[in-house]
Design a protein around this motif. Structure first.
Motif, mmCIF file in Angstrom:
data_model
loop_
_atom_site.group_PDB
_atom_site.id
_atom_site.type_symbol
_atom_site.label_atom_id
_atom_site.label_comp_id
_atom_site.label_asym_id
_atom_site.label_seq_id
_atom_site.Cartn_x
_atom_site.Cartn_y
_atom_site.Cartn_z
ATOM 1 N N GLN A 199 -0.277 25.760 -24.435
ATOM 2 C CA GLN A 199 1.028 25.864 -25.061
ATOM 3 C C GLN A 199 1.839 26.993 -24.415
ATOM 4 O O GLN A 199 1.319 28.049 -24.067
ATOM 5 C CB GLN A 199 0.873 26.145 -26.561
ATOM 6 C CG GLN A 199 0.152 25.063 -27.338
ATOM 7 C CD GLN A 199 1.002 23.823 -27.570
ATOM 8 O OE1 GLN A 199 2.148 23.743 -27.126
ATOM 9 N NE2 GLN A 199 0.451 22.857 -28.305
ATOM 10 N N GLY A 200 3.138 26.741 -24.300
ATOM 11 C CA GLY A 200 4.024 27.750 -23.746
ATOM 12 C C GLY A 200 5.109 27.123 -22.895
ATOM 13 O O GLY A 200 5.302 25.903 -22.886
ATOM 14 N N GLY A 201 5.827 27.977 -22.173
ATOM 15 C CA GLY A 201 6.959 27.524 -21.393
ATOM 16 C C GLY A 201 6.709 27.549 -19.901
ATOM 17 O O GLY A 201 5.607 27.261 -19.418
ATOM 18 N N ALA A 202 7.749 27.957 -19.160
ATOM 19 C CA ALA A 202 7.697 27.900 -17.706
ATOM 20 C C ALA A 202 6.624 28.810 -17.124
ATOM 21 O O ALA A 202 6.054 28.517 -16.066
ATOM 22 C CB ALA A 202 9.066 28.264 -17.127
ATOM 23 N N ASP A 203 6.320 29.924 -17.796
ATOM 24 C CA ASP A 203 5.305 30.840 -17.280
ATOM 25 C C ASP A 203 3.930 30.174 -17.211
ATOM 26 O O ASP A 203 3.160 30.404 -16.272
ATOM 27 C CB ASP A 203 5.230 32.096 -18.148
ATOM 28 C CG ASP A 203 6.455 32.987 -17.988
ATOM 29 O OD1 ASP A 203 7.223 32.755 -17.029
ATOM 30 O OD2 ASP A 203 6.633 33.885 -18.825
ATOM 31 N N VAL A 204 3.632 29.351 -18.217
ATOM 32 C CA VAL A 204 2.347 28.646 -18.214
ATOM 33 C C VAL A 204 2.322 27.601 -17.102
ATOM 34 O O VAL A 204 1.317 27.454 -16.386
ATOM 35 C CB VAL A 204 2.082 28.003 -19.584
ATOM 36 C CG1 VAL A 204 0.805 27.175 -19.570
ATOM 37 C CG2 VAL A 204 2.010 29.076 -20.661
ATOM 38 N N ALA A 205 3.420 26.876 -16.948
ATOM 39 C CA ALA A 205 3.497 25.886 -15.864
ATOM 40 C C ALA A 205 3.312 26.557 -14.509
ATOM 41 O O ALA A 205 2.623 26.023 -13.626
ATOM 42 C CB ALA A 205 4.835 25.156 -15.930
ATOM 43 N N ARG A 206 3.902 27.729 -14.336
ATOM 44 C CA ARG A 206 3.775 28.439 -13.067
ATOM 45 C C ARG A 206 2.319 28.845 -12.794
ATOM 46 O O ARG A 206 1.836 28.732 -11.662
ATOM 47 C CB ARG A 206 4.684 29.671 -13.090
ATOM 48 C CG ARG A 206 4.534 30.601 -11.888
ATOM 49 C CD ARG A 206 4.720 29.900 -10.567
ATOM 50 N NE ARG A 206 6.048 29.342 -10.415
ATOM 51 C CZ ARG A 206 6.433 28.632 -9.358
ATOM 52 N NH1 ARG A 206 5.557 28.375 -8.395
ATOM 53 N NH2 ARG A 206 7.663 28.158 -9.282
ATOM 54 N N LEU A 207 1.613 29.305 -13.816
ATOM 55 C CA LEU A 207 0.203 29.656 -13.636
ATOM 56 C C LEU A 207 -0.614 28.447 -13.181
ATOM 57 O O LEU A 207 -1.505 28.563 -12.322
ATOM 58 C CB LEU A 207 -0.373 30.219 -14.942
ATOM 59 C CG LEU A 207 0.110 31.611 -15.366
ATOM 60 C CD1 LEU A 207 -0.359 31.922 -16.783
ATOM 61 C CD2 LEU A 207 -0.400 32.672 -14.393
ATOM 62 N N LEU A 208 -0.324 27.283 -13.742
ATOM 63 C CA LEU A 208 -1.030 26.068 -13.350
ATOM 64 C C LEU A 208 -0.693 25.662 -11.919
ATOM 65 O O LEU A 208 -1.560 25.240 -11.152
ATOM 66 C CB LEU A 208 -0.686 24.932 -14.322
ATOM 67 C CG LEU A 208 -1.300 25.052 -15.715
ATOM 68 C CD1 LEU A 208 -0.578 24.158 -16.707
ATOM 69 C CD2 LEU A 208 -2.795 24.713 -15.679
ATOM 70 N N LEU A 209 0.581 25.790 -11.568
ATOM 71 C CA LEU A 209 1.005 25.421 -10.218
ATOM 72 C C LEU A 209 0.452 26.380 -9.164
ATOM 73 O O LEU A 209 0.168 25.980 -8.036
ATOM 74 C CB LEU A 209 2.530 25.385 -10.146
ATOM 75 C CG LEU A 209 3.194 24.166 -10.783
ATOM 76 C CD1 LEU A 209 4.641 24.451 -11.125
ATOM 77 C CD2 LEU A 209 3.097 22.965 -9.851
#
Length: 460
Positions: A199-209
């Motif tokens: 759960q979360g926003g763009a920061d979480v997506a960036r960690l995954l990327l």
């Protein structure tokens, strides 16, 4: 406080993030945002499952059981989406039914994953070959607010059916339905690492990327964000279902029947659907009768509190989103609607739209009536946009139907249906700035698997 589901446990080592009731603008339970440790642990758990996934029959059975569990929890899902997404009850009911169907279709396809024979005989003697489909590994699914259950189901269902591990990062605006989906899948028999939420926003997506372990990114959302994800993904595989300026063409037919279909496709979910009708290109000869019927349909819809049974159109996802849509009406002639109270906007029909309206996705309850001289004029106008997801056309002329099917530069052409006509088993995807790759369980499974060639040569 709800959080992510990592390796079967609910957790979140990041900050609390508020979640709003979209109509009342009051705070619901906040979510605990995933931190770096959560992301790392989720990827490790996914990698372990991907090394030894369930067999196809086991995956199929678990997906069927998950659909049954969610069916028994309709009330919880409905309540969650009314509050978090602002959907009226009938939109929630449609979302739930479609998600169940998506999971069941994925279950059926789990046992139908096959390759094909390769005809070596035409080139070389004594050799045979075939292809097989194998899982890509870990799939990261990043999904939007406007279909908080069915869009995740369209990523998670095929991903699991194909034998992958799936990590789901839902919209931070609508986190609840994703957790309900994942809990049902885990209860249905998928191991903890098979399916997780972060759960979360763009920061979480960036960690995954930024982590090299995900093999596939499935994204639904804006074109701008999709481009950024595509760039960050590099050579890793992606599936992008992006923006649209969806159009429907009206040439001839029963104006009342067509208007009713078009009103539903324009204002369902407050117009917050990629294929919601934004532009209606209507033949001059059909305009007067269709306009009157369509405006009447729009005026019959009730906009208000999504928890009220009589409400047809709920709020947009935020006041800012509603204000942006309102701003796109400048310079147009308003035939009905056009008023806004906070995040709630009345179903709106306009004519003579400003050029800006024809160049950007509205994503709200507004559609423009635009006269055209005929089919060629309509096709040219649809093709002039940088997007190409889907177009509907109403006509009794079979020749015109085939001309539209050949001439429209879009991913789907729907004859005597609207641009928003979708059945979850069909291939669904766009061209140009609307993205690439396809949803629909059978087609998404092909996206989320590699094709491996196997050959045999005779030994002397």
């Amino acid at each position: 406080m709800p959080g992510s589901i990592v390796d079967g446990a609910e957790r979140g080592d990041g900050p609390a993030l508020p979640v709003l009731d979209k109509y009342h603008l009051t705070e619901l339970d906040p979510i605990r945002v995933a931190g770096g440790g959560d992301v790392a642990d989720a990827l490790s758990a996914a990698a372990r499952y991907a090394e030894a996934p369930l067999s196809p029959p086991e995956r199929s059975a678990a997906l069927h059981r998950a659909a049954d569990l969610l069916d028994a929890r309709r009330a919880d899902l409905r309540e969650t989406m009314i509050a978090e997404a602002g959907f009226p009850g009938r939109d929630c009911d449609g979302e739930i039914s479609r998600a169940l169907n998506t999971l069941r279709l994925s279950a059926e396809e789990a046992t139908r994953i096959t390759g094909e024979m390769v005809p070596f005989d035409a080139a070389v003697a004594g050799r045979i070959g075939f292809t097989m489909r194998v899982p890509v590994g870990t799939v990261v699914a990043i999904t939007p607010f406007n279909a908080p259950l069915n869009t995740p189901a369209h990523k998670v269902g095929p991903g699991l059916a194909a034998g992958n591990a799936v990590i789901l990062k839902p919209s931070e605006k609508t986190p609840g339905a994703a957790n309900l989906l994942v809990r049902a899948l885990l209860e249905a028999g998928f191991p903890p690492g098979a399916v997780q939420t972060l759960q979360g926003g763009a920061d979480v997506a960036r960690l995954l990327l930024d982590d090299p372990r995900p093999a596939f990114f499935a994204f639904t959302g804006s074109t701008a964000v999709g481009r950024a994800i595509q760039q960050a993904a590099g050579l890793r595989r992606t599936q992008m279902e992006l923006g649209s300026i969806a159009s429907t063409i009206v040439l001839d037919g029963d104006p009342a029947e067509i208007a009713a279909k078009c009103a539903g496709a324009s204002f369902r979910k407050a117009g917050q659907v990629c294929t919601s009708i934004q532009t209606l290109y209507v033949a001059d000869s059909a305009m007067e009768a269709f306009r009157d019927a369509y405006v009447a349909e729009a005026e019959a819809l009730v906009a208000g509190d999504p928890s009220d049974r009589g409400t047809d159109v709920g709020p947009l996802i935020s006041e800012d989103a509603a204000a942006r849509v309102e701003g796109m009406l400048r310079g147009a002639t308003i035939l009905t609607g056009g008023t806004r109270a906070g995040p709630l906007m009345q179903p709106t029909v306009i004519s003579d739209p400003a050029s800006a309206f024809l160049e950007a996705e509205a994503f709200g309850p507004v559609a423009a009536l635009i006269p055209v001289t005929g089919l060629d004029d309509a096709i040219a106008r649809v093709n002039a946009t940088p997007y190409g997801l889907a177009t509907g056309i109403f006509t009794q002329d079979i020749g015109a139907a085939f001309t539209a099917a050949r001439g429209l530069h879009v991913g789907g052409v729907h004859i005597n249906e609207t641009s928003s006509s979708r059945v979850d088993l069909m291939p669904y995807g766009g061209v140009k700035l609307s993205g690439f790759g396809q949803e629909g369980p059978r087609y998404a499974i092909r996206e989320m698997t590699h094709e491996r060639l196997v050959t045999f040569s005779g030994l002397a």
